[in-house]
Design an enzyme around this catalytic site. Structure first.
Site, short mmCIF file in Angstrom:
data_model
loop_
_atom_site.label_atom_id
_atom_site.label_comp_id
_atom_site.label_asym_id
_atom_site.label_seq_id
_atom_site.Cartn_x
_atom_site.Cartn_y
_atom_site.Cartn_z
N GLU A 98 1.13 -1.19 -0.08
CA GLU A 98 0.00 0.04 0.05
C GLU A 98 1.00 1.25 0.10
O GLU A 98 0.38 2.22 -0.69
CB GLU A 98 -1.01 -0.09 1.11
CG GLU A 98 -2.17 -0.98 1.02
CD GLU A 98 -2.42 -1.68 2.27
OE1 GLU A 98 -2.36 -1.11 3.42
OE2 GLU A 98 -3.14 -2.85 2.01
N GLY A 174 -6.56 -8.12 1.46
CA GLY A 174 -7.65 -7.61 1.74
C GLY A 174 -8.50 -7.80 0.85
O GLY A 174 -9.91 -7.51 0.63
P1 PGA Z 1 -5.02 -8.60 4.98
O1 PGA Z 1 -3.75 -7.69 4.83
O2 PGA Z 1 -4.89 -9.66 5.68
O3 PGA Z 1 -6.40 -7.75 5.20
O4 PGA Z 1 -4.90 -9.25 3.59
C1 PGA Z 1 -2.37 -8.30 4.93
C2 PGA Z 1 -1.51 -6.73 4.97
O5 PGA Z 1 -1.56 -6.11 4.08
O6 PGA Z 1 -0.54 -6.83 5.68
#
Ligand code: PGA
Length: 255
Positions: A98, A174
Site C-alpha cells: 500500500e 484484503g
Molecule cells: P489482509 O492484509 O490480511 O487484510 O489481506 C495483510 C496486509 O496487508 O499486511
C-alpha cells in the site's frame, strides 16, 4: 531448522487509541506471558503509546507501520525511529504494497528505511510481493527478487537476525483471496534461496519469512505447515481479538 513463528497484526488505518488499547488488552490477556510465538501488533502512530501501555508486562510486542529515515528535523507528518523507540516499538513494517502503490515508495527508499531501522535497533518487517498482472505475466519470482535484494542492499549479514521478511502477493491483500499453500511455499522457498545466495545457508535458515494476504483462522493451518512459512502478517483478521488469537493458536500448534 526450527524458527520461532511470528504473528504480526497490521492494523493499517484502523482503531482509535482507545479502540486499540481495548483490542490489545484483550489479546494480551489471552496470550499472557506465553512467548512461544512472537506476537506483534502494529497500530497507527497515534495509537502506539496507548497500545504500548496496554501490553506492558505481556509477551506481546509493539510494531509501527512506517518510519522516516532521519533522526529528527523538518519532515512534516513523519516519525523517527527514536520516537518509535520511545514508545517501545520493536518492529516496523516497511515496503508494504500500500505504501509502494499509494505513496510511491521505491525499493531504494525502502532500503534506506530498512538500514536506518536496523541502525536504530528496530526490526524491519520488509514486505515484498507481486501484483496480479505480474503473476499472470509469470514475473512473480523476478519481482520478488528485485524487491528483496533492493530492500536488503548493503544490509550486512550480522543484521539479518533482526530482519523479518513478509511475502504478500498484492492480489491477495484484503481481497479474501489467498495464495494456495503450495503457491506461497514456492515463493517462500525462492526467497530463502536468494537469502542463501546472499548471506549463506546458516543465516538464511534463521530468517523468518511471513506470509500475508487474507490469512485467517480458516486457512492458517495449511499455510503455516509449509516448510518456509514462518508466520503471518495479518490485516483484516488482526482487527478482531478472537480471529487474531486463533491465528496465534495455529502458529503455536505448528511450532
Ligand atoms: P489482509 O492484509 O490480511 O487484510 O489481506 C495483510 C496486509 O496487508 O499486511
Amino acid at each position: 531448522m526450527s524458527r520461532k513463528y511470528v504473528i504480526a497484526g497490521n492494523w493499517k488505518m484502523n482503531k482509535t487509541p482507545e479502540e486499540g488499547r481495548e483490542l490489545a488488552s484483550e489479546i494480551a490477556s489471552i496470550i499472557s506471558k506465553d512467548a512461544s510465538v512472537d506476537v506483534v501488533v502494529c497500530p497507527s502512530f497515534v495509537a502506539l503509546d496507548r497500545v504500548s501501555q496496554a501490553i506492558e508486562g505481556s509477551a506481546m510486542k509493539l510494531g509501527a507501520q512506517n518510519l522516516y529515515p532521519k533522526t529528527n528535523g523538518a519532515y512534516t507528518g513523519e516519525a523517527s525511529p527514536e520516537m518509535l523507540r520511545a514508545v517501545f516499538a520493536k518492529y516496523v513494517i516497511l515496503g508494504h504494497s500500500e505504501r509502494r502503490e499509494y505513496f510511491g515508495e521505491s525499493d531504494a527508499f525502502v532500503n534506506e528505511k530498512v538500514k536506518f531501522a536496523l541502525e536504530n535497533l528496530i526490526s524491519p518487517i520488509l514486505c515484498i510481493g507481486e501484483t496480479l498482472e505480474q503473476r499472470e505475466a509469470n514475473e512473480t519470482l523476478e519481482v520478488v527478487k528485485t524487491q528483496l535484494l533492493g530492500g536488503l542492499e548493503d544490509v550486512e549479514s550480522q543484521s539479518m537476525g533482526n530482519v523479518v521478511i513478509a511475502y504478500e502477493p498484492v492480489w491477495a491483500i484484503g481481497a479474501g483471496k489467498t495464495a494456495t499453500p503450495e503457491m506461497a511455499q514456492e515463493v517462500h522457498a525462492s526467497i530463502r534461496a536468494l537469502l542463501t545466495e546472499k548471506y549463506g545457508e546458516a543465516i538464511a535458515e534463521k530468517v523468518r519469512i511471513l506470509y500475508g494476504g487474507s490469512m485467517k483462522p480458516a486457512n492458517a493451518d495449511s499455510l503455516l505447515s509449509q516448510t518456509d512459512i514462518d508466520g503471518g502478517l495479518i490485516g483484516g483478521a488482526s482487527l478482531d481479538s478472537k480471529s487474531f488469537c486463533d491465528l496465534i493458536q495455529s502458529a503455536r500448534a505448528a511450532s
